[in-house]
Design a protein around this motif. Structure first.
Motif, PDB file in Angstrom:
ATOM      1  N   LEU A   1     -22.305  15.879   7.735  1.00 54.46           N
ATOM      2  CA  LEU A   1     -21.116  16.450   7.103  1.00 54.46           C
ATOM      3  C   LEU A   1     -19.916  15.566   7.383  1.00 54.46           C
ATOM      4  CD1 LEU A   1     -19.886  19.127   5.735  1.00 54.46           C
ATOM      5  CD2 LEU A   1     -19.234  19.738   8.084  1.00 54.46           C
ATOM      6  N   ILE A   2     -19.155  15.262   6.340  1.00 55.79           N
ATOM      7  CA  ILE A   2     -17.807  14.718   6.541  1.00 55.79           C
ATOM      8  C   ILE A   2     -16.882  15.923   6.586  1.00 55.79           C
ATOM      9  CG2 ILE A   2     -15.973  13.264   5.626  1.00 55.79           C
ATOM     10  CD1 ILE A   2     -18.058  11.600   4.212  1.00 55.79           C
ATOM     11  N   PRO A   3     -16.286  16.215   7.753  1.00 56.14           N
ATOM     12  CA  PRO A   3     -15.524  17.457   7.882  1.00 56.14           C
ATOM     13  C   PRO A   3     -14.233  17.426   7.088  1.00 56.14           C
ATOM     14  CG  PRO A   3     -15.292  16.120   9.858  1.00 56.14           C
ATOM     15  CD  PRO A   3     -16.312  15.429   9.000  1.00 56.14           C
ATOM     16  N   GLY A   4     -13.872  18.567   6.557  1.00 57.16           N
ATOM     17  CA  GLY A   4     -12.636  18.678   5.801  1.00 57.16           C
ATOM     18  C   GLY A   4     -11.417  18.653   6.711  1.00 57.16           C
ATOM     19  N   GLY A   5     -10.273  18.357   6.114  1.00 60.51           N
ATOM     20  CA  GLY A   5      -9.020  18.339   6.864  1.00 60.51           C
ATOM     21  C   GLY A   5      -8.020  17.411   6.211  1.00 60.51           C
ATOM     22  N   ARG A   6      -6.847  17.348   6.814  1.00 56.93           N
ATOM     23  CA  ARG A   6      -5.791  16.467   6.301  1.00 56.93           C
ATOM     24  C   ARG A   6      -6.160  15.013   6.568  1.00 56.93           C
ATOM     25  NH1 ARG A   6      -1.589  16.477   9.142  1.00 56.93           N
ATOM     26  NH2 ARG A   6       0.014  16.014   7.577  1.00 56.93           N
ATOM     27  N   CYS A   7      -5.829  14.161   5.598  1.00 58.35           N
ATOM     28  CA  CYS A   7      -6.097  12.727   5.742  1.00 58.35           C
ATOM     29  C   CYS A   7      -4.943  11.937   5.129  1.00 58.35           C
ATOM     30  CB  CYS A   7      -7.390  12.334   5.031  1.00 58.35           C
ATOM     31  SG  CYS A   7      -8.894  13.009   5.738  1.00 58.35           S
ATOM     32  N   ALA A   8      -4.614  10.821   5.763  1.00 56.92           N
ATOM     33  CA  ALA A   8      -3.778   9.818   5.122  1.00 56.92           C
ATOM     34  C   ALA A   8      -4.684   8.974   4.239  1.00 56.92           C
ATOM     35  CB  ALA A   8      -3.088   8.948   6.162  1.00 56.92           C
ATOM     36  N   VAL A   9      -4.240   8.702   3.004  1.00 59.58           N
ATOM     37  CA  VAL A   9      -5.116   8.054   2.033  1.00 59.58           C
ATOM     38  C   VAL A   9      -4.399   6.867   1.391  1.00 59.58           C
ATOM     39  CG1 VAL A   9      -6.562   8.393  -0.006  1.00 59.58           C
ATOM     40  CG2 VAL A   9      -6.104  10.321   1.527  1.00 59.58           C
TER      41      VAL A   9
ATOM     42  N   ASP B   1     -10.938   4.881  -2.237  1.00 67.61           N
ATOM     43  CA  ASP B   1      -9.974   5.636  -1.440  1.00 67.61           C
ATOM     44  C   ASP B   1     -10.340   5.518   0.026  1.00 67.61           C
ATOM     45  OD1 ASP B   1      -8.564   6.476  -3.646  1.00 67.61           O
ATOM     46  OD2 ASP B   1      -9.534   8.438  -3.781  1.00 67.61           O
ATOM     47  N   LEU B   2      -9.393   5.056   0.842  1.00 66.38           N
ATOM     48  CA  LEU B   2      -9.583   4.898   2.278  1.00 66.38           C
ATOM     49  C   LEU B   2      -8.899   6.057   2.992  1.00 66.38           C
ATOM     50  CD1 LEU B   2     -10.714   3.030   4.516  1.00 66.38           C
ATOM     51  CD2 LEU B   2      -8.453   1.920   4.557  1.00 66.38           C
ATOM     52  N   PHE B   3      -9.651   6.792   3.833  1.00 61.09           N
ATOM     53  CA  PHE B   3      -9.180   8.025   4.473  1.00 61.09           C
ATOM     54  C   PHE B   3      -9.024   7.825   5.981  1.00 61.09           C
ATOM     55  CE2 PHE B   3     -11.228   9.405   0.601  1.00 61.09           C
ATOM     56  CZ  PHE B   3     -10.500  10.515   0.172  1.00 61.09           C
ATOM     57  N   LEU B   4      -7.877   8.204   6.504  1.00 63.56           N
ATOM     58  CA  LEU B   4      -7.632   8.252   7.942  1.00 63.56           C
ATOM     59  C   LEU B   4      -7.447   9.716   8.338  1.00 63.56           C
ATOM     60  CD1 LEU B   4      -7.129   6.558  10.530  1.00 63.56           C
ATOM     61  CD2 LEU B   4      -4.687   6.675   9.996  1.00 63.56           C
ATOM     62  N   PRO B   5      -8.422  10.330   9.049  1.00 64.11           N
ATOM     63  CA  PRO B   5      -8.347  11.770   9.351  1.00 64.11           C
ATOM     64  C   PRO B   5      -7.188  12.097  10.307  1.00 64.11           C
ATOM     65  CG  PRO B   5     -10.605  10.977   9.518  1.00 64.11           C
ATOM     66  CD  PRO B   5      -9.730   9.760   9.420  1.00 64.11           C
ATOM     67  N   LEU B   6      -6.432  13.139   9.951  1.00 64.90           N
ATOM     68  CA  LEU B   6      -5.259  13.574  10.716  1.00 64.90           C
ATOM     69  C   LEU B   6      -5.449  15.008  11.216  1.00 64.90           C
ATOM     70  CD1 LEU B   6      -2.488  12.381   8.228  1.00 64.90           C
ATOM     71  CD2 LEU B   6      -3.388  11.099  10.189  1.00 64.90           C
ATOM     72  N   ARG B   7      -4.728  15.355  12.271  1.00 66.11           N
ATOM     73  CA  ARG B   7      -4.729  16.730  12.751  1.00 66.11           C
ATOM     74  C   ARG B   7      -3.928  17.630  11.811  1.00 66.11           C
ATOM     75  NH1 ARG B   7      -3.575  15.983  19.277  1.00 66.11           N
ATOM     76  NH2 ARG B   7      -5.546  14.939  19.745  1.00 66.11           N
TER      77      ARG B   7
ATOM     78  N   TYR C   1       0.834  -1.199   0.000  1.00 68.95           N
ATOM     79  CA  TYR C   1       0.000   0.000   0.000  1.00 68.95           C
ATOM     80  C   TYR C   1       0.869   1.250   0.000  1.00 68.95           C
ATOM     81  CZ  TYR C   1      -3.547  -3.351   1.511  1.00 68.95           C
ATOM     82  OH  TYR C   1      -4.388  -4.429   1.591  1.00 68.95           O
ATOM     83  N   ASP C   2       0.489   2.194  -0.833  1.00 70.47           N
ATOM     84  CA  ASP C   2       1.126   3.510  -0.842  1.00 70.47           C
ATOM     85  C   ASP C   2       0.219   4.484  -0.105  1.00 70.47           C
ATOM     86  OD1 ASP C   2       3.338   2.705  -2.399  1.00 70.47           O
ATOM     87  OD2 ASP C   2       2.150   2.905  -4.236  1.00 70.47           O
ATOM     88  N   VAL C   3       0.790   5.205   0.855  1.00 69.67           N
ATOM     89  CA  VAL C   3       0.031   6.165   1.652  1.00 69.67           C
ATOM     90  C   VAL C   3       0.415   7.570   1.220  1.00 69.67           C
ATOM     91  CG1 VAL C   3      -0.519   6.989   3.973  1.00 69.67           C
ATOM     92  CG2 VAL C   3      -0.015   4.553   3.589  1.00 69.67           C
ATOM     93  N   THR C   4      -0.599   8.392   0.933  1.00 71.29           N
ATOM     94  CA  THR C   4      -0.367   9.800   0.612  1.00 71.29           C
ATOM     95  C   THR C   4      -1.139  10.653   1.610  1.00 71.29           C
ATOM     96  OG1 THR C   4      -2.238   9.846  -0.935  1.00 71.29           O
ATOM     97  CG2 THR C   4      -0.062   9.304  -1.843  1.00 71.29           C
ATOM     98  N   ILE C   5      -0.784  11.937   1.692  1.00 69.30           N
ATOM     99  CA  ILE C   5      -1.505  12.890   2.526  1.00 69.30           C
ATOM    100  C   ILE C   5      -2.318  13.791   1.597  1.00 69.30           C
ATOM    101  CG2 ILE C   5      -1.357  14.703   4.272  1.00 69.30           C
ATOM    102  CD1 ILE C   5      -0.367  12.047   5.278  1.00 69.30           C
ATOM    103  N   ARG C   6      -3.612  13.954   1.929  1.00 69.78           N
ATOM    104  CA  ARG C   6      -4.491  14.728   1.067  1.00 69.78           C
ATOM    105  C   ARG C   6      -5.358  15.654   1.922  1.00 69.78           C
ATOM    106  NH1 ARG C   6      -8.574  11.413  -2.658  1.00 69.78           N
ATOM    107  NH2 ARG C   6      -6.636  10.230  -3.002  1.00 69.78           N
ATOM    108  N   ASP C   7      -5.639  16.842   1.409  1.00 66.64           N
ATOM    109  CA  ASP C   7      -6.596  17.743   2.041  1.00 66.64           C
ATOM    110  C   ASP C   7      -7.985  17.410   1.521  1.00 66.64           C
ATOM    111  OD1 ASP C   7      -4.879  19.274   3.666  1.00 66.64           O
ATOM    112  OD2 ASP C   7      -4.232  20.446   1.936  1.00 66.64           O
ATOM    113  N   PHE C   8      -8.844  16.954   2.428  1.00 69.06           N
ATOM    114  CA  PHE C   8     -10.206  16.566   2.058  1.00 69.06           C
ATOM    115  C   PHE C   8     -11.143  17.744   2.342  1.00 69.06           C
ATOM    116  CE2 PHE C   8     -14.365  14.684   2.922  1.00 69.06           C
ATOM    117  CZ  PHE C   8     -14.502  13.800   1.857  1.00 69.06           C
ATOM    118  N   PRO C   9     -12.030  18.112   1.414  1.00 72.59           N
ATOM    119  CA  PRO C   9     -12.909  19.267   1.630  1.00 72.59           C
ATOM    120  C   PRO C   9     -14.125  18.909   2.482  1.00 72.59           C
ATOM    121  CG  PRO C   9     -13.327  18.328  -0.509  1.00 72.59           C
ATOM    122  CD  PRO C   9     -12.171  17.536   0.063  1.00 72.59           C
TER     123      PRO C   9
END
Length: 286
Positions: free
Chosen positions: A219-227, A280-286, A134-142
């Motif tokens: 609402l799915i809140p926006g923020g940084r996520c590992a994807v 796409d699987l999202f893990l919400p990050l601070r 698995y490749d993990v990237t960081i993405r800003d989710f709206p």
């Protein structure tokens, strides 16, 4: 995560080939050639690696796809039978009843999920023995407004909730081609001791709906996520979720945000073939 070896990579290629070519002729010689193994030994290699014979894996994979089409879509039984590799509907009906305890038409009307899940356990176990990377990237989710149907409790009956959600989306003209599809995972469905299981079946929409038929808005809140992006079949997201929590997070230096793990079904059947699906699987990050 246990590292893969060239041997396991080749076995994984064979499994992926089967899943991508369920409509094709799948004999031992052609499958073993994909993995560059001798056809004289490949059957035993496959059983040793995945826990069931090649022909049974192919049959169960085709029957699983057929059962999804019966339960969630409006395909004719005859068409489903032919696509599952059967020359006649009665042969398909016999095989379907033998495995799942229901006729195809009965399953379409009122699926009995418990024997269905039990019959497909060898397929799940085979896929869980594979060792993807698995490749993990960081993405800003709206910020994403949603309407959702919550499934709570026994995961064996989640198919009924999916059927209700599909019917509601169709009635409200929210097709996957126009409105993104999400699942939000409250708790761990694989751990009965982690508390009540809840999975939200969601569609992205800013429209307001009456609180009826179990549908709520949120609402799915926006923020940084590992994807992690999963290409192909993604019925069970336990393996990539474990990778995020067990392998990636401890060495990432990141902290988790107070929102559950969620996924977006970017492309999925029947809009695309199962092997062309993307999740796409999202893990919400601070």
């Amino acid at each position: 995560m246990t590292p893969t070896t060239p041997y396991h990579d080749r076995m994984q290629r064979a499994l992926d080939h089967i899943d991508r070519h369920l409509d094709d002729e799948l004999d031992l010689a052609s499958i073993s050639a994909v993995a560059a193994f001798s056809k004289y030994h490949f059957h035993r290699q496959f059983v040793a690696t995945f826990g069931l014979p090649v022909h049974r894996y192919v049959q169960l994979a085709r029957l699983q796809r057929a059962s999804h089409r019966l339960a969630f879509h409006a395909d004719r039984v005859t068409d489903v039978a032919l696509d599952a590799g059967y020359d006649a509907p009665d042969a398909f009906a016999r095989a379907f009843r033998r495995h799942f305890g229901q006729s195809p038409s009965s399953f379409r009307s009122v699926p009995d999920w418990a024997p269905w899940r039990a019959a497909l356990l060898p397929l799940d176990h085979a896929r869980n023995r594979s060792m993807p990377t698995y490749d993990v990237t960081i993405r800003d989710f709206p910020d994403t407004p949603i309407a959702c149907l919550s499934h709570e409790g026994d995961m064996a009956s989640i198919g009924d909730s999916i059927r209700r959600f599909i019917a509601w989306r169709r009635a409200n003209r929210l097709p996957p081609s126009d409105a993104a599809t999400f699942n939000v995972f409250h708790g761990d469905p694989h751990d009965p001791h982690a508390g009540p299981v809840r999975i939200d079946l969601c569609v992205a929409t800013e429209r307001a709906f009456p609180m009826a038929d179990g549908i709520t808005t949120g609402l799915i809140p926006g923020g940084r996520c590992a994807v992690i992006r999963i290409a192909g079949r993604a019925d069970d997201l336990e393996a990539p979720a474990l990778h995020l929590y067990r392998d990636w997070l401890p060495i990432s230096g990141e902290e988790l945000r107070d929102f559950p793990l969620f996924c977006q079904r970017v492309r999925f059947a029947p809009e695309v073939a199962e092997h062309d699906a993307i999740t796409d699987l999202f893990l919400p990050l601070r």
